[in-house]
Design a protein around this motif. Structure first.
Motif, PDB file in Angstrom:
ATOM      1  N   ASP A 104       0.820  -1.220   0.000  1.00 24.89           N
ATOM      2  CA  ASP A 104       0.000   0.000   0.000  1.00 24.89           C
ATOM      3  C   ASP A 104       0.850   1.264   0.000  1.00 24.89           C
ATOM      4  N   LYS A 105       2.040   1.202   0.581  1.00 26.71           N
ATOM      5  CA  LYS A 105       2.916   2.376   0.636  1.00 26.71           C
ATOM      6  C   LYS A 105       3.369   2.798  -0.760  1.00 26.71           C
ATOM      7  N   LEU A 108       0.975   5.290  -2.660  1.00 32.78           N
ATOM      8  CA  LEU A 108       0.659   6.617  -2.135  1.00 32.78           C
ATOM      9  C   LEU A 108       0.824   7.668  -3.231  1.00 32.78           C
ATOM     10  N   GLU A 112       2.874  12.374  -0.886  1.00 33.91           N
ATOM     11  CA  GLU A 112       3.019  11.564   0.331  1.00 33.91           C
ATOM     12  C   GLU A 112       4.244  10.657   0.270  1.00 33.91           C
ATOM     13  N   LEU A 113       4.581  10.168  -0.923  1.00 36.56           N
ATOM     14  CA  LEU A 113       5.803   9.373  -1.079  1.00 36.56           C
ATOM     15  C   LEU A 113       7.029  10.216  -0.740  1.00 36.56           C
ATOM     16  N   LEU A 116       7.150  10.778   3.056  1.00 36.12           N
ATOM     17  CA  LEU A 116       7.629   9.580   3.750  1.00 36.12           C
ATOM     18  C   LEU A 116       9.131   9.396   3.540  1.00 36.12           C
ATOM     19  N   THR A 138       6.265   5.566  -9.476  1.00 33.41           N
ATOM     20  CA  THR A 138       5.696   4.273  -9.092  1.00 33.41           C
ATOM     21  C   THR A 138       5.645   3.351 -10.278  1.00 33.41           C
TER      22      THR A 138
END
Length: 138
Positions: A104-105, A108, A112-113, A116, A138
């Motif tokens: 799920d990470k 994002l 948000e990536l 983090l 991604t």
């Protein structure tokens, strides 16, 4: 093209790309393999810091054990590995997020990536300055 007769094929290509390069006669086998192949997503965040000629730690980078539940697989110290690819006075690194334990990470949103990734860079490397450039893929 060249035809190669072999008993085994090892490939790092995604299944759809492998299908495109192998003869159609192999499609039934590839279809069966594809149904039983699980994929996981990994996002990468590239960060560039100006006014920093070296990262705090030398080396290739580091991995983060999954039992620490951070959602981050590790970091590659790009400017340490490939110093000639960085402008003078800059440092760069890549943060890998997601994977099989934290899928799920990797999904994002880009903002948000990056957030983090920067949290983990602060925690692991002590870098507190904001990056001059940050891109998540991604």
């Amino acid at each position: 093209g060249t035809v190669l007769d072999s008993d085994y094929v090892l490939s790092a290509l995604p299944m759809r790309d492998l299908k495109a390069v192998l003869p159609p006669s192999e499609s039934p086998i590839l279809d069966a393999l594809e149904q039983n192949t699980n994929y996981v997503s990994v996002a990468v965040v590239n960060l560039v810091f100006e006014g920093m000629s070296r990262l705090p730690l030398p080396g290739f980078g580091h991995l983060i054990p999954t039992n620490q539940h951070q959602g981050v697989l590790g970091m590659i110290y790009d400017s340490e590995v490939f110093p000639a690819q960085q402008p003078e006075g800059t440092s760069a690194l890549t943060v890998m997020i997601g994977g099989g334990k934290f899928p799920d990470k990797a999904l994002l949103p880009e903002e948000e990536l990056i957030k983090l990734a920067m949290e983990k860079v602060r925690e692991h490397l002590g870098i507190t300055q904001e990056p001059a450039a940050a891109v998540a893929v991604t």
